[in-house]
Every structure is written in structure tokens, then in C-alpha cells.
Design a protein around this motif. Structure first.
Motif, PDB file in Angstrom:
ATOM      1  N   ILE A 251       0.797  -1.087   0.053  1.00 17.41           N
ATOM      2  CA  ILE A 251       0.081   0.213   0.118  1.00 17.41           C
ATOM      3  C   ILE A 251       1.015   1.448   0.154  1.00 17.41           C
ATOM      4  CG2 ILE A 251      -1.539   1.320   1.455  1.00 17.41           C
ATOM      5  CD1 ILE A 251      -2.756  -1.176   2.419  1.00 17.41           C
ATOM      6  N   TRP A 252       1.958   0.991   0.694  1.00 12.97           N
ATOM      7  CA  TRP A 252       2.756   2.283   0.807  1.00 12.97           C
ATOM      8  C   TRP A 252       3.498   2.814  -0.396  1.00 12.97           C
ATOM      9  CZ3 TRP A 252       7.215   2.838   5.079  1.00 12.97           C
ATOM     10  CH2 TRP A 252       7.809   4.026   5.148  1.00 12.97           C
ATOM     11  N   GLN A 255       0.954   4.161  -3.079  1.00  8.28           N
ATOM     12  CA  GLN A 255       0.859   5.238  -2.727  1.00  8.28           C
ATOM     13  C   GLN A 255       1.756   6.254  -3.105  1.00  8.28           C
ATOM     14  OE1 GLN A 255       0.141   5.261   1.535  1.00  8.28           O
ATOM     15  NE2 GLN A 255      -2.478   5.221   1.406  1.00  8.28           N
ATOM     16  N   ASN A 256       2.894   6.011  -3.044  1.00 14.14           N
ATOM     17  CA  ASN A 256       4.053   6.905  -3.148  1.00 14.14           C
ATOM     18  C   ASN A 256       4.250   6.780  -4.971  1.00 14.14           C
ATOM     19  OD1 ASN A 256       4.913   7.499  -0.596  1.00 14.14           O
ATOM     20  ND2 ASN A 256       6.758   6.010  -0.843  1.00 14.14           N
ATOM     21  N   ALA A 258       1.399   6.579  -6.742  1.00 15.78           N
ATOM     22  CA  ALA A 258       0.407   7.304  -7.256  1.00 15.78           C
ATOM     23  C   ALA A 258       0.710   8.864  -7.307  1.00 15.78           C
ATOM     24  CB  ALA A 258      -0.939   7.051  -6.596  1.00 15.78           C
TER      25      ALA A 258
END
Length: 289
Positions: A251-252, A255-256, A258
Motif C-alpha cells: 500500500i505504501w 501510494q508513493n 500514485a
């Protein structure tokens, strides 16, 4: 043997014990119907001395280890129809005169396995060298959590087994871990265990086994059997936690990506590694279960 008299055998694992084997065999013969010695690849006269004194000798072509000797003795005792088997060391540390004390609870129907314990009496425990006493207590504590909670001496090799125990347990460990393996299997088979006090002679011939190697071997063996008996706990829980960790890093990483349109290599590698570890652990847990 008459039908109402149990066949009692003394079983002695031995490796290069020519200095002490004669005394152990001769005294044991006073209390049992048959003495069996497993000569575990000795390079001295251990086997020949025992055989000359009337003991039956099982010979290993090379030194296989304490557990392998116990396995051969268990199998032989089953083959000859022994009702009670007593195991004791060949180095003179165990006093064969204590054999009646060990087989007593079995004859009275109170236990399936009897352990000669060094820790039932404080005066006996303090005669044990401090480094041995500390190591035995650590191993016993670990073993008691996994098997019998009230056991005091999980590493004593001076034991007695009835016919039920002989038929339900065969050691598979080749090293010193066989002592704890037997207790774990006894617990799994619902066998009754009790302890009787014994005094060990530490002035006898010193053991050839390095105490550090002994301790590590026993602990690793115990952990192995724990992992086999409780795979979901031992492998499944860490595997699930690893997958949760992997999910967090995935997820991390996404997110980065994106936000920056760049892949953060370190985060991605941790996510991939945690995923692989988690999948391997979970797969192992499911297969063993």
C-alpha cells in the motif's frame, strides 16, 4: 519366564566406555532378567567386555549418536517381548542399584514411564555442576511447556518404560534430543509419567559430549518437534504476520507511485520479500497441518 512375572531388561547405550561398562553391566544384572548394550561404533573393547559378561550386544558399524542407540534398544526390547525396559548410561553416572526404585511405580500400575530425577531433592540438585544444572533447567522448562508441566528433569537418561510405552514410542532423533522427543511423544500418546529421586555420580568418567553442543542439539530438536506438532502456530502465525507486513508495504509503495509516478525501490523490495516469506511459511503450515 513365568506368565505372571514381567520380563525386565536393562538397556545401555555405550560409546567407548570400556573403563566403566563392566561395573554397570554386573550390577544391573542383579535386578533385571536381561542386559542389552548398544555398542555405538566404539573403537575400544566396550562391546567385547559387555558380551563376555553375559550382556546381549547390538553393534552399530559407526558412531550414530545417543538417540540412534536408544532407537535400536527400543526396537530390540519390543522384539523380545520386554514388559519393562530400563535405560541407563554406561559411564557410571547412573547407579544400577536404583533400578528397583524406577520400576516400582510401573509394577504398581501408577505410571507408564518413570524418570530418575536429579531435582526432586535439593541436596541432590546442588551436587550437580552449576553449568549443567542451569542448562538442564532451561531445557526442562522448555520441555515442560510442551509436554508435562510438572516434570523436573527432562534430560535424565535413567528411565523405565512399560510395555505400553515401548509399543507407542520409537525415537527418531539421532542425537541427545531423543530424551525430550520421547517426552513429547509420550504426552501425545497420553502416557502417564512420574519421577523418582536419584543421585548421579559426577565423579565418574566425564561424558564425551560437549555440553554446549548437547544443549543446542536438544533445544533445536525440541523446536523441530514443536513445529511439526503445531505447524499452524509455529509457521502459520508468523506467515500471516509477514503477509500483513507485506500488505502494508505494498500500500505504501503504491501510494508513493500514485503521487510521484516513481517506484520506491526499497519499499517494493521489502514488500516482495515479506510476501515471499509469508507465502512460504503459510504453505509450510498448511502442508504440515
Amino acid at each position: 519366564m513365568s506368565r505372571d512375572k514381567p520380563l525386565v531388561v536393562a538397556c545401555i547405550p555405550a560409546y567407548n566406555e570400556e573403563r566403566t561398562i563392566a561395573r554397570v553391566v554386573l550390577i544391573a544384572q542383579k535386578y533385571v532378567d536381561k542386559v542389552i548394550v548398544c555398542d555405538d561404533g566404539s573403537s575400544d573393547m566396550t562391546g567385547e567386555i559387555a558380551e563376555c559378561l553375559g550382556a546381549e550386544v547390538i553393534r552399530h558399524d559407526r558412531n550414530l549418536g545417543y538417540g540412534a542407540s536408544l532407537r535400536s534398544l527400543f526396537i530390540k526390547s519390543r522384539e523380545i517381548g520386554a514388559n519393562i525396559m530400563v535405560t541407563l548410561d554406561a559411564d557410571g553416572q547412573h547407579d544400577p542399584n536404583n533400578i528397583p526404585r524406577l520400576i516400582g511405580p510401573i509394577l504398581d500400575g501408577k505410571a507408564d514411564i518413570v524418570i530418575g530425577s536429579r531435582f526432586l531433592r535439593d541436596e541432590d540438585a546442588f551436587k550437580i555442576p552449576s553449568y549443567r544444572r542451569a542448562g538442564i533447567k532451561v531445557i526442562t522448562r522448555l520441555t515442560s511447556v510442551l509436554s508435562y508441566s510438572d516434570i523436573k528433569d527432562a534430560q535424565s537418561g535413567f528411565r523405565a518404560y512399560n510395555r505400553k510405552a515401548l509399543l507407542s514410542i520409537i525415537p527418531s532423533e539421532q542425537g541427545m534430543g531423543a530424551s525430550t522427543e520421547i517426552l513429547l511423544k509420550a504426552k501425545g500418546n497420553g502416557l502417564r509419567i512420574c519421577e523418582v529421586p536419584i543421585l548421579v555420580n559426577y565423579d565418574a568418567e566425564a561424558s564425551s559430549t560437549n555440553p554446549v553442543y548437547h544443549g543446542v542439539d536438544v533445544i533445536l530438536s525440541t523446536i523441530k518437534h514443536l513445529s511439526i506438532r503445531h505447524p499452524m502456530l509455529f509457521y502459520g502465525v508468523p506467515g500471516f504476520l509477514s503477509l500483513l507486513l507485506a500488505l502494508g508495504f505494498w500500500i505504501w509503495t503504491l501510494q508513493n507511485y500514485a503521487l510521484t509516478r516513481q517506484l520506491t525501490t526499497n519499499l517494493a523490495l521489502i514488500a516482495i520479500g515479506a510476501t515471499l516469506v509469508g507465502l512460504m511459511l503459510m504453505t509450510t503450515a498448511i502442508i504440515l497441518w
